[in-house]
Write a protein that holds these residues in place. Sequence first.
Motif, mmCIF file in Angstrom:
data_model
loop_
_atom_site.group_PDB
_atom_site.id
_atom_site.type_symbol
_atom_site.label_atom_id
_atom_site.label_comp_id
_atom_site.label_asym_id
_atom_site.label_seq_id
_atom_site.Cartn_x
_atom_site.Cartn_y
_atom_site.Cartn_z
ATOM 1 N N PHE A 1 38.383 50.050 38.543
ATOM 2 C CA PHE A 1 39.616 50.626 39.088
ATOM 3 C C PHE A 1 40.692 50.718 38.008
ATOM 4 O O PHE A 1 41.381 51.729 37.881
ATOM 5 N N LYS A 2 40.807 49.668 37.208
ATOM 6 C CA LYS A 2 41.808 49.676 36.132
ATOM 7 C C LYS A 2 41.483 50.750 35.088
ATOM 8 O O LYS A 2 42.363 51.525 34.672
ATOM 9 N N ALA A 3 40.223 50.796 34.647
ATOM 10 C CA ALA A 3 39.842 51.726 33.580
ATOM 11 C C ALA A 3 39.983 53.173 33.998
ATOM 12 O O ALA A 3 40.454 54.018 33.226
ATOM 13 N N VAL A 4 39.587 53.472 35.242
ATOM 14 C CA VAL A 4 39.523 54.873 35.687
ATOM 15 C C VAL A 4 40.815 55.336 36.344
ATOM 16 O O VAL A 4 41.327 56.421 36.021
ATOM 17 N N TYR A 5 41.336 54.529 37.251
ATOM 18 C CA TYR A 5 42.447 54.994 38.084
ATOM 19 C C TYR A 5 43.832 54.565 37.591
ATOM 20 O O TYR A 5 44.831 55.125 38.020
ATOM 21 N N ILE A 6 43.878 53.553 36.717
ATOM 22 C CA ILE A 6 45.165 53.136 36.160
ATOM 23 C C ILE A 6 45.299 53.615 34.717
ATOM 24 O O ILE A 6 46.269 54.292 34.358
ATOM 25 N N ASP A 7 44.303 53.273 33.885
ATOM 26 C CA ASP A 7 44.346 53.674 32.470
ATOM 27 C C ASP A 7 43.902 55.119 32.253
ATOM 28 O O ASP A 7 44.111 55.667 31.160
ATOM 29 N N ARG A 8 43.271 55.738 33.257
ATOM 30 C CA ARG A 8 42.813 57.140 33.193
ATOM 31 C C ARG A 8 41.865 57.385 32.023
ATOM 32 O O ARG A 8 41.924 58.403 31.356
ATOM 33 N N ARG A 9 40.980 56.444 31.785
ATOM 34 C CA ARG A 9 40.018 56.591 30.689
ATOM 35 C C ARG A 9 38.773 57.337 31.179
ATOM 36 O O ARG A 9 38.332 57.151 32.314
ATOM 37 N N GLU A 10 38.218 58.168 30.327
ATOM 38 C CA GLU A 10 36.988 58.894 30.645
ATOM 39 C C GLU A 10 35.831 58.222 29.920
ATOM 40 O O GLU A 10 35.655 58.379 28.714
ATOM 41 N N LEU A 11 35.058 57.448 30.676
ATOM 42 C CA LEU A 11 33.974 56.666 30.105
ATOM 43 C C LEU A 11 32.676 56.940 30.854
ATOM 44 O O LEU A 11 32.684 57.476 31.974
ATOM 45 N N LYS A 12 31.576 56.541 30.245
ATOM 46 C CA LYS A 12 30.289 56.606 30.928
ATOM 47 C C LYS A 12 30.036 55.287 31.627
ATOM 48 O O LYS A 12 30.417 54.228 31.148
ATOM 49 N N CYS A 13 29.363 55.383 32.761
ATOM 50 C CA CYS A 13 29.093 54.203 33.580
ATOM 51 C C CYS A 13 27.808 53.526 33.111
ATOM 52 O O CYS A 13 26.793 54.188 32.888
ATOM 53 N N ALA A 14 27.853 52.197 32.987
ATOM 54 C CA ALA A 14 26.667 51.439 32.610
ATOM 55 C C ALA A 14 25.850 51.031 33.820
ATOM 56 O O ALA A 14 24.879 50.287 33.694
ATOM 57 N N CYS A 15 26.203 51.549 35.001
ATOM 58 C CA CYS A 15 25.593 51.078 36.243
ATOM 59 C C CYS A 15 24.088 51.322 36.315
ATOM 60 O O CYS A 15 23.357 50.546 36.921
ATOM 61 N N VAL A 16 23.599 52.407 35.712
ATOM 62 C CA VAL A 16 22.159 52.668 35.734
ATOM 63 C C VAL A 16 21.555 52.511 34.341
ATOM 64 O O VAL A 16 20.535 53.110 34.021
ATOM 65 N N GLY A 17 22.173 51.695 33.515
ATOM 66 C CA GLY A 17 21.662 51.448 32.179
ATOM 67 C C GLY A 17 22.558 52.040 31.116
ATOM 68 O O GLY A 17 23.416 52.881 31.390
ATOM 69 N N GLY A 18 22.331 51.623 29.887
ATOM 70 C CA GLY A 18 23.212 52.012 28.797
ATOM 71 C C GLY A 18 22.967 53.380 28.216
ATOM 72 O O GLY A 18 23.699 53.801 27.323
ATOM 73 N N SER A 19 21.955 54.092 28.689
ATOM 74 C CA SER A 19 21.660 55.411 28.125
ATOM 75 C C SER A 19 21.967 56.546 29.098
ATOM 76 O O SER A 19 21.589 57.687 28.863
ATOM 77 N N SER A 20 22.639 56.242 30.187
ATOM 78 C CA SER A 20 22.893 57.252 31.210
ATOM 79 C C SER A 20 24.114 58.101 30.864
ATOM 80 O O SER A 20 24.949 57.712 30.049
ATOM 81 N N ASN A 21 24.205 59.243 31.515
ATOM 82 C CA ASN A 21 25.367 60.123 31.377
ATOM 83 C C ASN A 21 26.155 60.188 32.685
ATOM 84 O O ASN A 21 26.814 61.184 32.967
ATOM 85 N N VAL A 22 26.052 59.134 33.485
ATOM 86 C CA VAL A 22 26.807 59.063 34.736
ATOM 87 C C VAL A 22 28.240 58.687 34.402
ATOM 88 O O VAL A 22 28.484 57.673 33.737
#
Length: 264
Positions: A208-229
């Motif tokens: 929530f902090k990274a996406v909705y407060i800091d407005r950072r555009e990052l990839k999610c590690a939720c399905v592993g470190g090589s995903s483009n989610v």
Amino acid sequence: MSATAIHQSASRKAVLHRMVMPSHTCPYGIKAKDLLERSGYEVEDHPLRTRDETDAFKAQHGVGTTPQIFIGDKRVGGYDDLRRFLGKAVADPKATSYRPVAVLFGLTALMALAASYAVTANPFTILAAEWFISFSMVVLALLKLQNVESFATMFLNYDLLAKRWVPYSYIYPYAEGFAGLLMITGAFMWLSVPVALFIGTVGAVSVFKAVYIDRRELKCACVGGSSNVPLGFVSLTENLMMIAMAIWMALAAFGLAPSGAHPM
């Protein structure tokens, strides 16, 4: 046969040059041949059976890769070029996609319904809902643990606790999988509930902090470190599911919420 008919017949013929060696058959050559045939082309297949033959072909045509497809007097190019020529989409390996998560949650939902039916003869039970979240936790952990180093590196971009204590980025997927397995069995709720509640809460706050407060555009590690989610709703959902499951099981253990068929 008229000149037009002859031209149309020639235009439906394709010449394919592809590697077919004893130790290696180019998969893109196989895919190109299949795509041409399914698109109605008569394929004149020219296997390149040695490295010298392949190198000579590349030098002759000034190309760096095989397969190479020719239609009429035109060199179309490789497999991706063929897809473009036929008006088909070409996947961008760097493009963001929610497909991995959609497939994962879709299959874990079906697994939960199937398991519930096998146990109770009814797929639509509270047990199925509990198993859906538990199965999802285990599968998500499995994907992270395929390359835990890659996961940890991506996780450190946004998780608040991991940034302060790096070992947590390695512990997280094991904790998620462990809590999920215990929740499937319904055993040791005194352990699995606090673990799921802790990692889910830290994760939700971090996302929530990274996406909705800091407005950072990052990839999610939720399905592993090589995903483009992309990091955002999906990762937040993963953590909120763990929190909800932990609270639900805690309430069920005290008789404050209906429980599944397994002991709480």
